[in-house]
Design a protein around this motif. Structure first.
Motif, PDB file in Angstrom:
ATOM      1  N   UNK B 149       0.846  -1.188   0.000  1.00  0.00           N
ATOM      2  CA  UNK B 149       0.000   0.000   0.000  1.00  0.00           C
ATOM      3  C   UNK B 149       0.886   1.244   0.000  1.00  0.00           C
ATOM      4  N   UNK B 155       8.379   5.428   8.301  1.00  0.00           N
ATOM      5  CA  UNK B 155       7.611   5.019   9.479  1.00  0.00           C
ATOM      6  C   UNK B 155       7.530   3.504   9.579  1.00  0.00           C
ATOM      7  N   UNK B 156       7.279   2.880   8.461  1.00  0.00           N
ATOM      8  CA  UNK B 156       7.150   1.420   8.487  1.00  0.00           C
ATOM      9  C   UNK B 156       8.492   0.753   8.789  1.00  0.00           C
ATOM     10  N   UNK B 159       8.839   0.730  12.302  1.00  0.00           N
ATOM     11  CA  UNK B 159       8.046  -0.356  12.869  1.00  0.00           C
ATOM     12  C   UNK B 159       8.781  -1.679  12.813  1.00  0.00           C
ATOM     13  N   UNK B 163       9.886  -3.964  15.950  1.00  0.00           N
ATOM     14  CA  UNK B 163       9.600  -5.390  16.100  1.00  0.00           C
ATOM     15  C   UNK B 163      10.867  -6.164  16.428  1.00  0.00           C
ATOM     16  N   UNK B 182       9.443 -19.474  15.641  1.00  0.00           N
ATOM     17  CA  UNK B 182       8.083 -19.521  15.076  1.00  0.00           C
ATOM     18  C   UNK B 182       7.353 -18.203  15.316  1.00  0.00           C
ATOM     19  N   UNK B 183       7.456 -17.700  16.525  1.00  0.00           N
ATOM     20  CA  UNK B 183       6.789 -16.444  16.868  1.00  0.00           C
ATOM     21  C   UNK B 183       7.243 -15.307  15.961  1.00  0.00           C
ATOM     22  N   UNK B 186       5.656 -15.666  12.482  1.00  0.00           N
ATOM     23  CA  UNK B 186       4.225 -15.343  12.479  1.00  0.00           C
ATOM     24  C   UNK B 186       3.999 -13.836  12.534  1.00  0.00           C
ATOM     25  N   UNK B 187       4.739 -13.190  13.419  1.00  0.00           N
ATOM     26  CA  UNK B 187       4.545 -11.754  13.607  1.00  0.00           C
ATOM     27  C   UNK B 187       4.976 -10.968  12.374  1.00  0.00           C
ATOM     28  N   UNK B 190       2.428 -11.274   9.752  1.00  0.00           N
ATOM     29  CA  UNK B 190       1.261 -10.414  10.005  1.00  0.00           C
ATOM     30  C   UNK B 190       1.534  -8.972   9.608  1.00  0.00           C
ATOM     31  N   UNK B 191       2.709  -8.489  10.008  1.00  0.00           N
ATOM     32  CA  UNK B 191       3.051  -7.111   9.670  1.00  0.00           C
ATOM     33  C   UNK B 191       3.136  -6.937   8.156  1.00  0.00           C
ATOM     34  N   UNK B 193       1.540  -8.650   5.934  1.00  0.00           N
ATOM     35  CA  UNK B 193       0.174  -8.669   5.417  1.00  0.00           C
ATOM     36  C   UNK B 193      -0.477  -7.295   5.552  1.00  0.00           C
ATOM     37  N   UNK B 194      -0.098  -6.607   6.637  1.00  0.00           N
ATOM     38  CA  UNK B 194      -0.619  -5.263   6.848  1.00  0.00           C
ATOM     39  C   UNK B 194      -0.059  -4.264   5.854  1.00  0.00           C
ATOM     40  N   UNK B 195       1.132  -4.573   5.371  1.00  0.00           N
ATOM     41  CA  UNK B 195       1.757  -3.675   4.397  1.00  0.00           C
ATOM     42  C   UNK B 195       1.203  -3.884   3.000  1.00  0.00           C
ATOM     43  N   UNK B 198      -4.271  -4.997  -0.689  1.00  0.00           N
ATOM     44  CA  UNK B 198      -5.292  -6.046  -0.660  1.00  0.00           C
ATOM     45  C   UNK B 198      -5.624  -6.461  -2.076  1.00  0.00           C
TER      46      UNK B 198
END
Lengths: 200, 200
Positions: B149, B155-156, B159, B163, B182-183, B186-187, B190-191, B193-195, B198
């Motif tokens: 996006x 800024x990202x 982020x 993390x 693993x953690x 996964x995290x 997720x981040x 996916x947010x970037x 869609x």
DNA sequence: AGAATAATACCGACCGGTTGGTATGAATAA
DNA sequence: TTATTCATACCAACCGGTCGGTATTATTCT
């Protein structure tokens, strides 16, 4: 003034002086004598109120954690959707990060000591687990309501905490031209988007 | 053995001993005498190679940052899409976090000192900015290619760094039953996916 | 109430031990 | 020889913590 009140007052003065000194110059660099001088108390007076320098530090830590407790529990009592709740959390944290300058040294001091001092570690890790679990249950709620993908709540909660810690540290150590409030919002928004179910 | 070689060797032994001691017991709790003993060098030898305890610490910091440099620049030379690049980054970081135990104390020690010591701060902040900019340019590439996006790269990137820092600290201080590798995956996922844009 | 006793809050000199750092000299490679 | 690399011996400063003692306030007893 009653004896009790006077004692409490000097105790507070010691705590205040310690807070100021520890955050400015660090735990080890601050002598008990320094704290005494700034608090206007003698060495004997100090050791009347605290059994050791370490005990004073732990008392300080617990004050700090208690303040956090208040802030966080204020969130969980509400009954709003997970998405909103996490946004509120970010909104609450943003100004904190923006004015992180004074907070960070103390924060680092706590973690640094926790990594080596068993007692400090124990006092730190317990509330940390509590906060993480709070986040996890919020996320779990989001998953159950269908707002979020089927993620592992514990892991994602860890991610949120990681974002918090990481942003706090960066904001504190690097007062760039960056707008830390805005940055926090944007980043949280992105992570949230990563959590959400894609609308099809 | 030549003089040069012998000197370099003892210098390395001192650095190694310092690294071990600082990370195990902390900067202040470690005496110069401790380092000397473990390195098998006398105090005179120590002060021949390093002008002060602080200088030794900074030398250690720069070694550490150099090692990071190598790892990170190995990434940027590749020419893969941003998404893959960031996934590689996570894959690279995951085992590091999983075995963070020994790393963290030293990491904390650096940051803690950086918050108060101007010299250490300067030595820390410059490479930090460099790494963040690397991430930012990767993200920018992702935005331009349409994978991401229209986010603000700086800024990202902040982020992502947040993390990293947050996960490293948690993994180091809380060797729970958690699977940190693993953690991390996964995290990051997720981040990411947010970037991402869609898919419609 | 008022004297006697106890408990609390605090003082500041002092102590054993440790610390980072130095002055000086010996060994050794160049 | 001469410069480098290290060893020995040492110091002044400082640190956390203790201790004997005092002033002030609570409590108890008569």
């Amino acid at each position: 003034m009653t004896k009790q009140a006077r004692g409490d007052l000097t105790r507070q003065k010691i705590l205040q002086a310690a807070r100021s000194n520890f955050s400015r110059r660090g735990y080890d660099a601050t002598g008990v004598a320094d704290i005494c001088q700034q608090a206007g108390v003698s060495k004997g007076g100090f050791y009347h109120h605290f059994p050791s320098k370490q005990a004073l530090f732990i008392a300080l830590l617990q004050d700090w954690l208690h303040a956090l407790d208040v802030q966080i529990s204020a969130l969980t009592t509400q009954n709003t959707p997970a998405t909103v709740m996490l946004q509120n959390l970010a909104a609450l944290a943003a100004p904190l990060f923006a004015e992180a300058a004074g907070q960070v040294p103390m924060f680092l001091e706590f973690w640094n000591k926790a990594a080596r001092d068993t007692e400090v570690w124990a006092a730190t890790i317990e509330p940390y687990h509590r906060y993480r679990d709070v986040f996890a249950s919020i996320i779990q709620q989001g998953v159950e309501s269908g707002d979020f993908r089927a993620v592992a709540p514990q892991m994602m909660a860890t991610g949120l905490v990681a974002l918090g810690i990481g942003l706090l540290l960066q904001a504190g150590l690097d007062q760039d031209g960056m707008n830390w409030g805005e940055t926090t919002q944007q980043i949280t928004q992105t992570f949230l988007k990563g959590l959400q179910q894609e609308t099809e």
